[in-house]
Design an enzyme around this catalytic site. Structure first.
Site, PDB file in Angstrom:
ATOM      1  N   ASP A  11       0.788  -1.248   0.000  1.00  0.00           N
ATOM      2  CA  ASP A  11       0.000   0.000   0.000  1.00  0.00           C
ATOM      3  C   ASP A  11       0.818   1.296   0.000  1.00  0.00           C
ATOM      4  O   ASP A  11       0.499   2.230   0.743  1.00  0.00           O
ATOM      5  CB  ASP A  11      -0.938   0.010   1.213  1.00  0.00           C
ATOM      6  CG  ASP A  11      -1.956  -1.110   1.189  1.00  0.00           C
ATOM      7  OD1 ASP A  11      -1.926  -1.930   0.264  1.00  0.00           O
ATOM      8  OD2 ASP A  11      -2.784  -1.167   2.122  1.00  0.00           O
ATOM      9  N   LYS A 121      -6.987  -4.868  -2.887  1.00  0.00           N
ATOM     10  CA  LYS A 121      -7.685  -5.387  -1.713  1.00  0.00           C
ATOM     11  C   LYS A 121      -8.672  -4.352  -1.177  1.00  0.00           C
ATOM     12  O   LYS A 121      -8.620  -3.181  -1.552  1.00  0.00           O
ATOM     13  CB  LYS A 121      -6.689  -5.770  -0.627  1.00  0.00           C
ATOM     14  CG  LYS A 121      -5.892  -4.604  -0.037  1.00  0.00           C
ATOM     15  CD  LYS A 121      -4.826  -5.129   0.912  1.00  0.00           C
ATOM     16  CE  LYS A 121      -4.010  -4.016   1.541  1.00  0.00           C
ATOM     17  NZ  LYS A 121      -4.756  -3.233   2.543  1.00  0.00           N
ATOM     18  N   CYS A 169      -1.699  -2.347   7.871  1.00  0.00           N
ATOM     19  CA  CYS A 169      -1.704  -3.279   6.745  1.00  0.00           C
ATOM     20  C   CYS A 169      -0.438  -4.118   6.647  1.00  0.00           C
ATOM     21  O   CYS A 169      -0.504  -5.292   6.278  1.00  0.00           O
ATOM     22  CB  CYS A 169      -1.983  -2.527   5.450  1.00  0.00           C
ATOM     23  SG  CYS A 169      -3.656  -1.812   5.438  1.00  0.00           S
TER      24      CYS A 169
END
Length: 233
Positions: A11, A121, A169
């Protein structure tokens, strides 16, 4: 012992990076040079992940009524949409990484041309999904990204995790990698936390799960640098 390493960069997107990200992690952009160094190494599989939310995602504070809709502060209970008996608490966030918006893009200075696969995601609006593998529900899981199959199909044994954010994450991606049976390492200098004070708890969880936190000059990184593909001279 077999050694087939994979790199998972989590990310590193515009909305998670200064100066303009809606959920910018302090100094988040500063890790990109090290990420590019890691991408230059001969990992057989290099993956970048992306939050890729719909606008009505359950984690966005603006999608909830007041007074319990304050970004960074409010906590809600999410019920498994496939099993009312299973639930979890989660923090609410500003709108971020909405699919097909500039904030969802990987930062341009990241050497994406060295990435083999991009995994999206968080696309099911009903569940939170910090982990790049799956949402946290177990009975049953609601949304899987396909990352586990990708790694297993490639014969990966060792997963190196880096990116944003260390306490969310990256944390849950690393823990799920260990649950999937991979020897899992988090490259400490190649990640930043939303809340650095929470990292003691994260490190305890890593220790319990067998996740190793390593430095950029760790012997395992050196092993990757000298990695030869099967049959390679």
């Amino acid at each position: 012992m077999p050694f087939v390493p994979a790199l998972v960069i989590v990310d590193v997107q515009e909305d998670f990076c200064p100066p303009n990200g809606s959920l910018a992690v302090t100094d988040g952009r500063s890790i990109v040079p090290l990420l590019n160094t890691l991408l230059s190494y001969p990992f057989p599989l290099k993956i970048a992940t992306k939050d890729f939310h719909p606008r009505n995602h359950i984690s966005f504070a603006s999608n909830h009524p007041p007074p319990n809709n304050k970004a960074f502060e409010s906590v809600i209970t999410i019920t498994n949409p496939l099993n009312p008996g299973e639930s979890q608490e989660t923090r609410l966030w500003p709108v971020h990484c909405v699919k097909d918006t500039p904030g969802s893009e990987l930062v341009p200075e990241l050497h994406v041309d060295k990435v083999h696969e991009i995994v999206e995601k968080g696309m099911d609006q009903r569940v939170e999904m910090y982990s790049a593998f799956a949402d946290p529900f177990k009975q049953p899981c609601v949304s899987r990204s396909g990352l586990a199959k990708m790694l297993h199909d490639k014969g990966v044994t060792d997963v190196f995790v880096a990116g944003l954010a260390a306490d969310y994450c990256v944390r849950y991606t690393a823990l799920d990698a260990a649950k999937e049976g991979f020897k899992t390492r988090v490259v400490e200098e190649a990640t930043k936390a939303v809340d650095p004070a929470s990292m003691d708890e994260v490190l305890r969880e890593y220790a319990e799960a067998g996740v190793e936190v390593i430095g950029k000059d760790d012997a395992s990184i050196e092993r990757v640098r000298h990695y030869a593909y099967p049959g390679q001279v």
